[in-house]
Structures are given as C-alpha cells and as structure tokens.
Motif scaffolding. Sequence first.
Motif, short mmCIF file in Angstrom:
data_model
loop_
_atom_site.label_atom_id
_atom_site.label_comp_id
_atom_site.label_asym_id
_atom_site.label_seq_id
_atom_site.Cartn_x
_atom_site.Cartn_y
_atom_site.Cartn_z
N LEU A 142 0.83 -1.19 0.00
CA LEU A 142 0.00 0.00 0.00
C LEU A 142 0.87 1.26 0.00
O LEU A 142 2.02 1.22 0.43
CB LEU A 142 -0.91 0.01 1.24
CG LEU A 142 -2.01 -1.06 1.26
CD1 LEU A 142 -2.60 -1.21 2.65
CD2 LEU A 142 -3.09 -0.73 0.23
N ASN A 175 -5.98 9.31 -1.02
CA ASN A 175 -6.58 8.02 -1.29
C ASN A 175 -6.98 7.31 0.01
O ASN A 175 -6.16 7.16 0.92
CB ASN A 175 -5.63 7.13 -2.08
CG ASN A 175 -5.43 7.64 -3.49
OD1 ASN A 175 -6.39 8.04 -4.14
ND2 ASN A 175 -4.20 7.64 -3.96
N PHE A 195 -8.38 3.69 1.31
CA PHE A 195 -8.55 2.30 0.90
C PHE A 195 -9.44 1.59 1.90
O PHE A 195 -9.22 1.66 3.11
CB PHE A 195 -7.20 1.58 0.86
CG PHE A 195 -6.29 2.05 -0.25
CD1 PHE A 195 -6.16 1.32 -1.41
CD2 PHE A 195 -5.56 3.22 -0.12
CE1 PHE A 195 -5.32 1.74 -2.43
CE2 PHE A 195 -4.71 3.64 -1.12
CZ PHE A 195 -4.60 2.91 -2.29
N LEU A 200 -10.31 -2.05 3.10
CA LEU A 200 -9.73 -3.39 3.03
C LEU A 200 -10.68 -4.40 3.69
O LEU A 200 -11.30 -4.10 4.71
CB LEU A 200 -8.38 -3.42 3.74
CG LEU A 200 -7.38 -2.34 3.37
CD1 LEU A 200 -6.08 -2.54 4.16
CD2 LEU A 200 -7.10 -2.32 1.87
N THR A 259 -8.13 -5.20 -1.11
CA THR A 259 -8.78 -3.92 -1.36
C THR A 259 -10.17 -4.14 -1.94
O THR A 259 -10.33 -4.79 -2.97
CB THR A 259 -7.95 -3.06 -2.33
OG1 THR A 259 -6.66 -2.82 -1.77
CG2 THR A 259 -8.64 -1.72 -2.60
N GLN A 294 -11.55 2.02 -3.28
CA GLN A 294 -10.76 3.16 -2.85
C GLN A 294 -11.41 4.43 -3.37
O GLN A 294 -12.08 4.44 -4.39
CB GLN A 294 -9.32 3.05 -3.30
CG GLN A 294 -9.05 3.17 -4.77
CD GLN A 294 -7.57 3.01 -5.08
OE1 GLN A 294 -7.05 1.90 -5.13
NE2 GLN A 294 -6.89 4.13 -5.29
#
Length: 409
Positions: free
Chosen positions: A257, A279, A281, A283, A290, A293
């Motif tokens: 990441l 950004n 993300f 998870l 992912t 996002q």
Amino acid sequence: MPSNMHTRRAVLAAGGATALASLSGCVARAMGALDVERDYRRDAPVGDVTGAWPTYQRDFANTGYTTDSGPSADASVEQIASGDAALATSVALADGRGVLGYSDGDGEDGVYRALDLDSETAPADSDDAWTVDYAHGKSTPTFAGDAMFVSTAEFVAAYDARTGERCWRTSEGGYGTPANAPVLAAGTLVDGGGSTVFGRDPATGEERWSYDASTASPGLVARDGVVYTPAGVDHEQNGVAALDAATGEERWRREDLPQSGVPLAVGDSHLYYNAHRGNVFALALEDGSTQWQASIPLPENGSPRTAVAGDTLHAQTSRGSLAAFDAADGATKWTLSLDADTFARPPVVAGDTRFVASDDRLSAISAASSEELWSKALDVRPTGGLSVRGSELYFAGTGRNPGVFRVAD
C-alpha cells in the motif's frame, strides 16, 4: 501465508543474556517474551471500558462516533483549566472524569491532567483533580474501569485514574503521539511502539507477546478480538497486519500500500487505510484485500483522517476539505470545503452532527447532507482532538489564554 514473512528478532533474556533463538513462520511473529525493564508497583485497577469517550476517537475501532448529541448552537465556550497546551491529546472522558496530556511544545513543561468535570467547584480545583508531570510526547489516555493506560515517548504505563498513582511502567514500547492510545482487546493491552507491537497483561504490564511491524507508524485499532496494525517495508511502501489480540498470531499481512502516517479505522465490514494525497482504501477484514478506494482533494502533501458512523465513512484533511463516502462501496455522498485550517485532527460525529474545529472556529455540519448548521468563533486555536459527552464537547487549545475548554449548552 505472505511471501515476505521474516523471522522474529531474538528476545533478550532477563539479566541481559541473549538466549532464545528467533522462530520462523506465522506464529513466530508472536511469542511469549521475558520481562524486561518493567517497574511493577501494584496491579492496575482494570475494569470495563465504559464512559462517554474513554480513549482516542472514542473506541478502539477509532470510529470517532457517538450517539450523544454534542452541543447546540446555543452553547457557550468555557475554559475549565489553564495551561500551555501548544501540543495536546484528546480529552478521555469516563465517570465524570476527564484526563488529557499537554505540553508547551519545547519539551520543557508538560503534564497528564485529570479534571473533575462534575465538580461544583472548578474542575481543576476539585479534590479529585490531579496531575502527573511529563514533558515530552504523550498519547491520549485509555480508561478501563479505574485504570488509565498511556503510551509516551519513553514508556508505556498504567495509573490509578482516581489518584494519578502509577501502578506499573515498562520501557519496552512507547510512542508519544495523541493517536497512539493503547487498546484493549481479548483481555490484552496492546500498544504500538513504532516498529514493534506489544501485547501485555493490563493489570501487571507483563509482556505476553510481541510482533515485528517493521517500519510502521503507530496508530493501531481493534475489533472483535483482532488487532490491526500499520506494517511496512520502508517509508515509501507500507501496509497492514491483522493479529489475534490474545496471542499475537498473525492472521494476514500485506505490504503493497502507499505511504501513510495516520491511524487506521475499522467498521462493520472494512478496515480503512488512509494514504498520502487523498486516497482512502477500504480493506476486507478477512484477508486485507482492497474492496474499494476513494479520494478526497488534498492541496498539500498529507493524509486524510477518518471517522465511521453507521453506513458512512467521514474523511477530513488538514486544510478543511471534507467528504462523506458510502462505507459499503466508496460512493461519494457529499463533499465540502470549509476554506479553513483544520490541522491534523480526525472528524468527530455526534448523533446527526459532524463537528469540525479550525484555527479559530468550531463548526457543526449535518452528517447527512454537509449543510453547515452553525459555527462559533473561538478565542483559542484547538490543538487536541474533540471529545463529546452528552451535550458537551471538550478540547485543549493554545493562544493568549491557553488551556482546556468545554463547549456546553
């Protein structure tokens, strides 16, 4: 198993002898450790984690959300303690008590300070108020019953929250940032010391396990007996690991990441990781993959901070860019620019209202629509995060008249 697994470092035996060889494999990252440099005085009075805002961002998932309403447009701002709060933590709130850490920013003067919020006299003058001197970096306190846990630039410690008396302290671990509050999960106290995560007996401070998170920044979270910690290879490539809170055993780890230096947050189905340049993300909790996002505009090199309220993920940058995303799929619900310096603080959502503190103003935003409900001028610049109790909001601030402040109806 991840392909980049590496063996745990050897553990120092008591008395300084280097004895135990490091192990390999998943369980090797989490192993019982010998007691090293622990100053034990008595058991900490550990109890349930209750109260309005008992740790950083209210809970160990870092949701920053409470069903309490927070103050209304009719609220007034009152200073409840004075002090040079150039650097400050959030105010942890439980059982009528508020504790925070603050300092002058020069490493010369600083305290952990307990205030009696329900006192008929001034909160700082009550017989139940106390201070513990410590000049350097500090975490937001974590309350569990009458015990209080902190992580500092030099140690992790447990105090009796009623008196400020220290119960135990260990020099293994410790990292002094406001977001690095120790967490409790599966009967274990877990703290991130930067490169190493420790699991301890909360009553005694005795180390149960440790885990090598490499170059990770602090700011772990916990939910349903699982601890999620930043983990990484270097300062350009980071990631996350999921650990069993009771044993420290690694469940999964990924290290691909982008760079991040802000705390994680976890909701019902996703772990939220906030990278540089906006950004966010989402998870999967099961394996770290992912799921989606999203981005929030950043006018400078920085990372957004997040709060989780039901089905909405709230994001905020230090320059006043706000956004709300659908927690399930990342769809943008709304965006808003306050054209204000909001510094490196996370969002706070109380009931239907999102509170945002800028350098000279407290704003109340509709959590559902981004409508600005009201704003209130402040005579100080908030330096710590916001904490909510009922219709009250607390923060530390600096300026001509620095200290701890309450916004209340």
